[in-house]
Scaffold this motif. Sequence first.
Motif, PDB file in Angstrom:
ATOM      1  N   ALA A  16       3.252   6.855  -4.853  1.00 14.51           N
ATOM      2  CA  ALA A  16       2.427   6.772  -6.063  1.00 14.51           C
ATOM      3  C   ALA A  16       1.564   8.013  -6.261  1.00 14.51           C
ATOM      4  O   ALA A  16       0.923   8.147  -7.309  1.00 14.51           O
ATOM      5  CB  ALA A  16       1.536   5.529  -5.995  1.00 14.51           C
ATOM      6  N   GLY A  17       1.517   8.893  -5.275  1.00 14.46           N
ATOM      7  CA  GLY A  17       0.708  10.103  -5.385  1.00 14.46           C
ATOM      8  C   GLY A  17      -0.782   9.842  -5.304  1.00 14.46           C
ATOM      9  O   GLY A  17      -1.572  10.539  -5.946  1.00 14.46           O
ATOM     10  N   VAL A  18      -1.164   8.819  -4.499  1.00 12.99           N
ATOM     11  CA  VAL A  18      -2.575   8.476  -4.389  1.00 12.99           C
ATOM     12  C   VAL A  18      -2.973   8.383  -2.916  1.00 12.99           C
ATOM     13  O   VAL A  18      -2.131   8.293  -2.022  1.00 12.99           O
ATOM     14  CB  VAL A  18      -2.908   7.124  -5.074  1.00 12.99           C
ATOM     15  CG1 VAL A  18      -2.647   7.210  -6.572  1.00 12.99           C
ATOM     16  CG2 VAL A  18      -2.118   5.976  -4.448  1.00 12.99           C
ATOM     17  N   SER A  19      -4.274   8.397  -2.704  1.00 11.82           N
ATOM     18  CA  SER A  19      -4.862   8.092  -1.413  1.00 11.82           C
ATOM     19  C   SER A  19      -5.606   6.771  -1.560  1.00 11.82           C
ATOM     20  O   SER A  19      -6.382   6.596  -2.506  1.00 11.82           O
ATOM     21  CB  SER A  19      -5.827   9.205  -0.992  1.00 11.82           C
ATOM     22  OG  SER A  19      -6.512   8.867   0.198  1.00 11.82           O
ATOM     23  N   VAL A  20      -5.360   5.822  -0.660  1.00 16.90           N
ATOM     24  CA  VAL A  20      -6.008   4.512  -0.719  1.00 16.90           C
ATOM     25  C   VAL A  20      -6.866   4.353   0.537  1.00 16.90           C
ATOM     26  O   VAL A  20      -6.421   4.651   1.641  1.00 16.90           O
ATOM     27  CB  VAL A  20      -4.976   3.372  -0.794  1.00 16.90           C
ATOM     28  CG1 VAL A  20      -5.684   2.020  -0.900  1.00 16.90           C
ATOM     29  CG2 VAL A  20      -4.040   3.570  -1.981  1.00 16.90           C
ATOM     30  N   ARG A  21      -8.076   3.869   0.344  1.00 20.50           N
ATOM     31  CA  ARG A  21      -8.986   3.679   1.478  1.00 20.50           C
ATOM     32  C   ARG A  21     -10.026   2.627   1.113  1.00 20.50           C
ATOM     33  O   ARG A  21     -10.151   2.231  -0.063  1.00 20.50           O
ATOM     34  CB  ARG A  21      -9.688   4.996   1.838  1.00 20.50           C
ATOM     35  CG  ARG A  21     -10.442   5.622   0.683  1.00 20.50           C
ATOM     36  CD  ARG A  21     -11.155   6.899   1.097  1.00 20.50           C
ATOM     37  NE  ARG A  21     -11.713   7.599  -0.039  1.00 20.50           N
ATOM     38  CZ  ARG A  21     -12.844   7.282  -0.653  1.00 20.50           C
ATOM     39  NH1 ARG A  21     -13.554   6.235  -0.237  1.00 20.50           N
ATOM     40  NH2 ARG A  21     -13.284   7.994  -1.683  1.00 20.50           N
ATOM     41  N   SER A  22     -10.751   2.179   2.132  1.00 24.25           N
ATOM     42  CA  SER A  22     -11.881   1.292   1.882  1.00 24.25           C
ATOM     43  C   SER A  22     -12.978   2.067   1.166  1.00 24.25           C
ATOM     44  O   SER A  22     -13.243   3.239   1.484  1.00 24.25           O
ATOM     45  CB  SER A  22     -12.410   0.737   3.206  1.00 24.25           C
ATOM     46  OG  SER A  22     -11.447  -0.085   3.826  1.00 24.25           O
ATOM     47  N   ALA A  23     -13.597   1.424   0.194  1.00 24.30           N
ATOM     48  CA  ALA A  23     -14.640   2.094  -0.586  1.00 24.30           C
ATOM     49  C   ALA A  23     -15.890   2.298   0.270  1.00 24.30           C
ATOM     50  O   ALA A  23     -16.207   1.484   1.135  1.00 24.30           O
ATOM     51  CB  ALA A  23     -14.980   1.269  -1.821  1.00 24.30           C
TER      52      ALA A  23
ATOM     53  N   ILE B 103     -10.376   1.515  -2.916  1.00 28.51           N
ATOM     54  CA  ILE B 103     -10.280   2.471  -4.015  1.00 28.51           C
ATOM     55  C   ILE B 103      -9.063   3.357  -3.808  1.00 28.51           C
ATOM     56  O   ILE B 103      -8.722   3.708  -2.668  1.00 28.51           O
ATOM     57  CB  ILE B 103     -11.567   3.312  -4.141  1.00 28.51           C
ATOM     58  CG1 ILE B 103     -11.551   4.144  -5.426  1.00 28.51           C
ATOM     59  CG2 ILE B 103     -11.801   4.186  -2.900  1.00 28.51           C
ATOM     60  CD1 ILE B 103     -12.896   4.722  -5.790  1.00 28.51           C
ATOM     61  N   ALA B 104      -8.376   3.659  -4.892  1.00 25.37           N
ATOM     62  CA  ALA B 104      -7.254   4.602  -4.884  1.00 25.37           C
ATOM     63  C   ALA B 104      -7.662   5.825  -5.694  1.00 25.37           C
ATOM     64  O   ALA B 104      -8.215   5.693  -6.792  1.00 25.37           O
ATOM     65  CB  ALA B 104      -6.008   3.963  -5.490  1.00 25.37           C
ATOM     66  N   THR B 105      -7.401   7.011  -5.150  1.00 26.02           N
ATOM     67  CA  THR B 105      -7.738   8.244  -5.842  1.00 26.02           C
ATOM     68  C   THR B 105      -6.508   9.129  -5.956  1.00 26.02           C
ATOM     69  O   THR B 105      -5.619   9.105  -5.099  1.00 26.02           O
ATOM     70  CB  THR B 105      -8.852   9.014  -5.109  1.00 26.02           C
ATOM     71  OG1 THR B 105      -8.414   9.344  -3.778  1.00 26.02           O
ATOM     72  CG2 THR B 105     -10.131   8.184  -5.029  1.00 26.02           C
ATOM     73  N   ALA B 106      -6.469   9.904  -7.015  1.00 27.25           N
ATOM     74  CA  ALA B 106      -5.428  10.915  -7.225  1.00 27.25           C
ATOM     75  C   ALA B 106      -6.136  12.221  -7.538  1.00 27.25           C
ATOM     76  O   ALA B 106      -6.946  12.273  -8.468  1.00 27.25           O
ATOM     77  CB  ALA B 106      -4.504  10.512  -8.365  1.00 27.25           C
ATOM     78  N   ALA B 107      -5.849  13.243  -6.759  1.00 25.01           N
ATOM     79  CA  ALA B 107      -6.532  14.528  -6.900  1.00 25.01           C
ATOM     80  C   ALA B 107      -8.049  14.348  -6.867  1.00 25.01           C
ATOM     81  O   ALA B 107      -8.788  15.004  -7.598  1.00 25.01           O
ATOM     82  CB  ALA B 107      -6.097  15.226  -8.194  1.00 25.01           C
ATOM     83  N   GLY B 108      -8.499  13.405  -6.050  1.00 21.06           N
ATOM     84  CA  GLY B 108      -9.927  13.168  -5.888  1.00 21.06           C
ATOM     85  C   GLY B 108     -10.563  12.308  -6.954  1.00 21.06           C
ATOM     86  O   GLY B 108     -11.755  11.999  -6.865  1.00 21.06           O
ATOM     87  N   LYS B 109      -9.802  11.898  -7.963  1.00 22.49           N
ATOM     88  CA  LYS B 109     -10.335  11.081  -9.063  1.00 22.49           C
ATOM     89  C   LYS B 109      -9.952   9.617  -8.870  1.00 22.49           C
ATOM     90  O   LYS B 109      -8.804   9.311  -8.526  1.00 22.49           O
ATOM     91  CB  LYS B 109      -9.802  11.577 -10.409  1.00 22.49           C
ATOM     92  CG  LYS B 109     -10.086  13.034 -10.707  1.00 22.49           C
ATOM     93  CD  LYS B 109     -11.575  13.291 -10.905  1.00 22.49           C
ATOM     94  CE  LYS B 109     -11.835  14.732 -11.328  1.00 22.49           C
ATOM     95  NZ  LYS B 109     -13.282  15.002 -11.484  1.00 22.49           N
TER      96      LYS B 109
ATOM     97  N   LEU C  40      -2.214  -0.210  -3.474  1.00 18.36           N
ATOM     98  CA  LEU C  40      -3.444  -0.936  -3.150  1.00 18.36           C
ATOM     99  C   LEU C  40      -3.134  -2.242  -2.426  1.00 18.36           C
ATOM    100  O   LEU C  40      -3.774  -2.596  -1.430  1.00 18.36           O
ATOM    101  CB  LEU C  40      -4.235  -1.225  -4.423  1.00 18.36           C
ATOM    102  CG  LEU C  40      -5.039  -0.066  -5.013  1.00 18.36           C
ATOM    103  CD1 LEU C  40      -5.382  -0.340  -6.473  1.00 18.36           C
ATOM    104  CD2 LEU C  40      -6.317   0.166  -4.206  1.00 18.36           C
ATOM    105  N   LYS C  41      -2.123  -2.965  -2.912  1.00 19.16           N
ATOM    106  CA  LYS C  41      -1.786  -4.261  -2.309  1.00 19.16           C
ATOM    107  C   LYS C  41      -1.272  -4.079  -0.882  1.00 19.16           C
ATOM    108  O   LYS C  41      -1.608  -4.865   0.017  1.00 19.16           O
ATOM    109  CB  LYS C  41      -0.727  -4.958  -3.168  1.00 19.16           C
ATOM    110  CG  LYS C  41      -0.824  -6.466  -3.163  1.00 19.16           C
ATOM    111  CD  LYS C  41      -2.050  -6.921  -3.914  1.00 19.16           C
ATOM    112  CE  LYS C  41      -2.150  -8.413  -4.062  1.00 19.16           C
ATOM    113  NZ  LYS C  41      -3.409  -8.799  -4.724  1.00 19.16           N
ATOM    114  N   LEU C  42      -0.464  -3.065  -0.656  1.00 21.04           N
ATOM    115  CA  LEU C  42       0.070  -2.877   0.691  1.00 21.04           C
ATOM    116  C   LEU C  42      -1.005  -2.377   1.660  1.00 21.04           C
ATOM    117  O   LEU C  42      -0.964  -2.710   2.849  1.00 21.04           O
ATOM    118  CB  LEU C  42       1.261  -1.916   0.664  1.00 21.04           C
ATOM    119  CG  LEU C  42       2.534  -2.454   0.007  1.00 21.04           C
ATOM    120  CD1 LEU C  42       3.747  -1.639   0.452  1.00 21.04           C
ATOM    121  CD2 LEU C  42       2.785  -3.914   0.311  1.00 21.04           C
TER     122      LEU C  42
END
Length: 262
Positions: free
Chosen positions: A22-29, A68-74, A111-113
């Motif tokens: 998906a081209g995102v980074s997912v982490r705990s907020a 939260i999921a971010t793409a290019a820091g957004k 996000l779900k995974l």
Amino acid sequence: MSVEPEVVHEAVRLADAAAGAAGVSVRSAEPGDLAAVIGLFERTWGVGRSPDRSMLLALDFAGNTVLIATAAGKPVGATLGFLGWTDGIHLHSHMSAVVPWQRSSGVGYALKLFQRSLCLQHGITDMRWTFDPLIRRNAHFNLIKLGAEVVRFLPDFYGRLDDVITGSDRSDRFEMRWRMDSPRALRALAGTPQPQWTVSERLPLDVDFERLRADDPAAAARLRDQSRRLFDAALSRGLRPELNANNDYLFTTDAADRLPDA
């Protein structure tokens, strides 16, 4: 309870792969992310429809999944889930939002995974949530993509919401159960075709219900009435909803973990 280390390892691998695709980074907020999380929820459901910062902070502090999921820091997506104990300990996944231009790009799946991997790391194997059964893309995501199953029909579950999505429509919901290490879930996550279910009844979902609700409220209300009668009658008789290849509902007594036909 504990989960086998190899199951946890594979869950983390799948979550990382989904985020990469998906081209995102997912982490705990973190506390500094909460304004963005609120913004994502309010963009989706309307101003004032998100838990406030103090509630999100408390849920996060207590160890629930505020992601939260971010793409290019957004920020492009967020998910909120919290522990429950009705009918056994589980994570109730309550809210998930993705910015409009990233929907259908795999952000929600990532996000779900990630949420699944966190649960399994903490010994939680059961996740639940509710969704509007007439939203076809969500039905496909829940039943086919994730391998969750319908356990209950909840007519007008939230009452009148008057939010951006539902408006004045009745808030009928299916309760979903995702047994995250079950044969059914593992089949879905591997992309294995589902079985040819034994069919008792059907309900076509060959309309975009969200568009129908906006363009022809009377027709949407009739479909809501029809579906409500069918869902209530079918589930009360022990039938379980599944989807066929056309994403239409069928109702079956087959076991949820039935293997695909040889």
